[in-house]
Design a protein around this motif. Structure first.
Motif, PDB file in Angstrom:
ATOM      1  N   UNK A 197       0.602  -1.281  -0.046  1.00  0.00           N
ATOM      2  CA  UNK A 197      -0.052   0.048   0.059  1.00  0.00           C
ATOM      3  C   UNK A 197       0.938   1.510  -0.092  1.00  0.00           C
ATOM      4  N   UNK A 198       2.289   1.151  -0.009  1.00  0.00           N
ATOM      5  CA  UNK A 198       3.154   2.137   0.100  1.00  0.00           C
ATOM      6  C   UNK A 198       3.381   2.550  -1.447  1.00  0.00           C
ATOM      7  N   UNK A 199       3.277   1.642  -2.186  1.00  0.00           N
ATOM      8  CA  UNK A 199       3.645   2.033  -3.625  1.00  0.00           C
ATOM      9  C   UNK A 199       2.754   2.816  -4.293  1.00  0.00           C
ATOM     10  N   UNK A 200       2.765   4.293  -3.917  1.00  0.00           N
ATOM     11  CA  UNK A 200       1.957   5.419  -4.133  1.00  0.00           C
ATOM     12  C   UNK A 200       1.617   5.523  -5.693  1.00  0.00           C
ATOM     13  N   UNK A 201       2.976   5.434  -6.378  1.00  0.00           N
ATOM     14  CA  UNK A 201       2.670   5.560  -7.847  1.00  0.00           C
ATOM     15  C   UNK A 201       1.825   4.583  -8.725  1.00  0.00           C
ATOM     16  N   UNK A 202       1.965   3.308  -8.239  1.00  0.00           N
ATOM     17  CA  UNK A 202       1.425   2.246  -8.887  1.00  0.00           C
ATOM     18  C   UNK A 202      -0.111   2.220  -8.449  1.00  0.00           C
ATOM     19  N   UNK A 203      -0.295   2.610  -7.038  1.00  0.00           N
ATOM     20  CA  UNK A 203      -1.575   2.541  -6.710  1.00  0.00           C
ATOM     21  C   UNK A 203      -2.625   3.754  -7.269  1.00  0.00           C
ATOM     22  N   UNK A 205      -2.040   4.928 -10.075  1.00  0.00           N
ATOM     23  CA  UNK A 205      -2.092   4.656 -11.624  1.00  0.00           C
ATOM     24  C   UNK A 205      -3.323   3.483 -12.090  1.00  0.00           C
ATOM     25  N   UNK A 206      -3.387   2.603 -11.082  1.00  0.00           N
ATOM     26  CA  UNK A 206      -4.140   1.386 -11.311  1.00  0.00           C
ATOM     27  C   UNK A 206      -5.184   1.149 -10.311  1.00  0.00           C
ATOM     28  N   UNK A 207      -5.584   2.049  -9.436  1.00  0.00           N
ATOM     29  CA  UNK A 207      -6.874   1.981  -8.625  1.00  0.00           C
ATOM     30  C   UNK A 207      -7.495   3.327  -8.601  1.00  0.00           C
ATOM     31  N   UNK A 208      -8.761   3.091  -9.163  1.00  0.00           N
ATOM     32  CA  UNK A 208      -9.659   4.188  -9.407  1.00  0.00           C
ATOM     33  C   UNK A 208      -9.985   5.133  -8.209  1.00  0.00           C
ATOM     34  N   UNK A 209     -10.122   4.504  -7.102  1.00  0.00           N
ATOM     35  CA  UNK A 209     -10.546   4.921  -5.577  1.00  0.00           C
ATOM     36  C   UNK A 209      -9.603   4.541  -4.494  1.00  0.00           C
ATOM     37  N   UNK A 210      -8.373   4.940  -4.340  1.00  0.00           N
ATOM     38  CA  UNK A 210      -7.530   4.582  -3.034  1.00  0.00           C
ATOM     39  C   UNK A 210      -8.291   4.198  -2.028  1.00  0.00           C
ATOM     40  N   UNK A 211      -9.455   5.507  -1.720  1.00  0.00           N
ATOM     41  CA  UNK A 211     -10.034   5.419  -0.555  1.00  0.00           C
ATOM     42  C   UNK A 211     -10.625   4.211  -0.151  1.00  0.00           C
ATOM     43  N   UNK A 241      -0.707  -5.574   1.264  1.00  0.00           N
ATOM     44  CA  UNK A 241      -0.792  -5.489  -0.134  1.00  0.00           C
ATOM     45  C   UNK A 241      -1.941  -5.373  -0.831  1.00  0.00           C
ATOM     46  N   UNK A 242      -2.095  -4.691  -1.803  1.00  0.00           N
ATOM     47  CA  UNK A 242      -3.007  -4.673  -2.874  1.00  0.00           C
ATOM     48  C   UNK A 242      -2.923  -5.835  -4.004  1.00  0.00           C
ATOM     49  N   UNK A 243      -3.676  -7.071  -3.993  1.00  0.00           N
ATOM     50  CA  UNK A 243      -3.304  -7.972  -4.466  1.00  0.00           C
ATOM     51  C   UNK A 243      -3.944  -7.592  -6.043  1.00  0.00           C
ATOM     52  N   UNK A 244      -3.405  -8.572  -7.010  1.00  0.00           N
ATOM     53  CA  UNK A 244      -3.881  -8.531  -8.334  1.00  0.00           C
ATOM     54  C   UNK A 244      -5.365  -8.587  -8.686  1.00  0.00           C
ATOM     55  N   UNK A 245      -6.074  -9.282  -7.664  1.00  0.00           N
ATOM     56  CA  UNK A 245      -7.257  -9.503  -7.828  1.00  0.00           C
ATOM     57  C   UNK A 245      -8.309  -8.355  -7.096  1.00  0.00           C
TER      58      UNK A 245
END
Length: 391
Positions: A197-203, A205-211, A241-245
């Motif tokens: 969850x600390x990988x801000x750049x990837x999160x 880019x790929x997570x529409x709503x980090x909240x 971790x944010x998993x691939x699924x």
């Protein structure tokens, strides 16, 4: 600094003792707590032959009979164990956590010496409780020896997943242990693929709503405080971790905490007071949580808490999740709260500091990933639901 560096050079026991000091601001002076925050649990990797020897001795068969492939380069190497990626013959991707040689014997020998030294100090120091230091040593020895039994960690993994099933939580998960390939010194478990969850750049880019991701982690962790036998006591940087699924993976259950109902009820009032901006409610909760023989001036304590919250609100969230800086920031906030309490004659139990530290970690996640999210006001965050279920 010299004492901390000496602890690091002495190895496993003293590194863990330093980390215990860093996470116990209610027991140790703040200069020690701050300095030992730098006490690393990272050690040089052992040659792979030691890993092979341990796995084969523990499982009673050649490495190749158990695993189709094992990466000789470790994913991580800490004072107690080393972790390697592997694959089973059925194609399952796993990680192997392997205890380093003689760790348990070293811990027993070192702690027996430390306990004896602590008893001598207690007898020779006027006014010092006969169990003030030795009690801390005993507690630490018990928790570390438990951490050395990977069967306990496997139990924690299974119980956490049972808790998730019981609460019908399909958005979070812990690794599944492979009992047939695990012992007290070797733990084979499911490998997770994703990003911390600390990988801000990837999160971003790929997570529409980090909240939403954070809300899942928060609700899972808060509900575990009352509906699971334990809570994850180390939700720092890489252990969420944010998993691939899209699910949230909780990893590394070597350190867990246990929460009494009365403590969580007081903590719930503490958090509720923070969310409402009700400084008197926060002060009353702190007086309940803490141990004191004195009558606490709640009004004066409330004024000090108000000044602390102003400081908290003015923090710059930028880069708060960057490794050591994140840990130091959390520790500084924890020390501030403990100091406020001590100024009013309150001494907190260690479980309060352990629990509050995890809460502060989540607060840092929120500020860095979803600063618009108010944990207390957002109806999607259900901090107190489990408490309500108990009444």
């Amino acid at each position: 600094m010299l004492l901390r560096e000496t602890f690091e050079s002495l190895g496993t026991t003293y590194i863990k003792l330093g980390q215990f000091i860093a996470s116990s601001p209610s027991l140790f002076p703040d200069e020690y707590v701050e300095e030992f925050q730098k006490c690393l649990d990272k050690t040089p990797a052992l040659p792979f032959r030691f890993i092979r020897d341990t796995v084969e001795a523990e499982l009673g068969r050649p490495l190749e009979d158990v695993y189709a492939w094992v990466d000789p380069q470790p994913l991580a190497s800490a004072s107690i164990a080393q972790v390697h990626a592997a694959r089973l013959h059925n194609g399952d991707d796993v990680v192997i956590k392997v205890q380093k040689p003689n760790v348990r014997n070293v811990l027993l020998t070192d702690f027996n010496f430390l306990y004896f030294a602590a008893r001598v100090v207690e007898m020779l120091t006027p006014g010092l409780s006969r169990s003030a230091v030795s009690g801390v040593v005993e507690e630490l020895q018990g928790s570390m020896l438990e951490e050395c039994d990977f069967r306990q960690e496997a139990d924690n993994l299974e119980r956490f997943n049972e808790f998730l099933n019981m609460t019908q939580n399909t958005r979070a998960v812990a690794p599944t242990p492979y009992r047939e390939f695990s012992t007290a010194r070797v733990l084979t478990m499911e490998r997770f693929f994703g990003v911390p969850l600390t990988n801000l750049e990837i999160l971003r880019q790929h997570v529409p709503d980090p909240a939403e991701t954070l809300i899942t982690a928060l609700n899972t962790w808060f509900s575990s405080l009352m509906l699971c036998d334990f809570f994850h006591a180390d939700v720092h940087a890489g252990n969420l971790m944010l998993l691939r699924d899209g699910r949230i993976g909780f990893i590394d259950f070597g350190m867990v905490g246990h929460m009494r109902k009365e403590t969580w009820e007081a903590m719930a009032r503490f958090f509720d007071g923070i969310g409402r901006g009700d400084h008197r409610l926060v002060a009353e909760a702190m007086a309940t949580i803490g141990m004191t023989r004195e009558k606490v001036d709640v009004d004066a304590l409330a004024r000090d808490i108000e000044r602390f919250q102003d400081k908290l609100a003015n923090l710059d969230p930028t880069s708060l999740l960057e490794g050591g800086r994140h840990d130091r920031e959390v520790n500084r906030l924890l020390l501030d709260i403990v100091h406020i309490g001590e100024h009013h004659g309150i001494r907190f139990p260690r479980e309060f500091a352990l629990l509050l530290k995890q809460f502060l970690y989540f607060d840092r996640y929120v500020q860095a990933l979803a600063p618009e999210l108010d944990m207390f006001a957002d109806t999607r965050v259900d901090i107190f639901a489990t408490l309500d279920q108990l009444h």
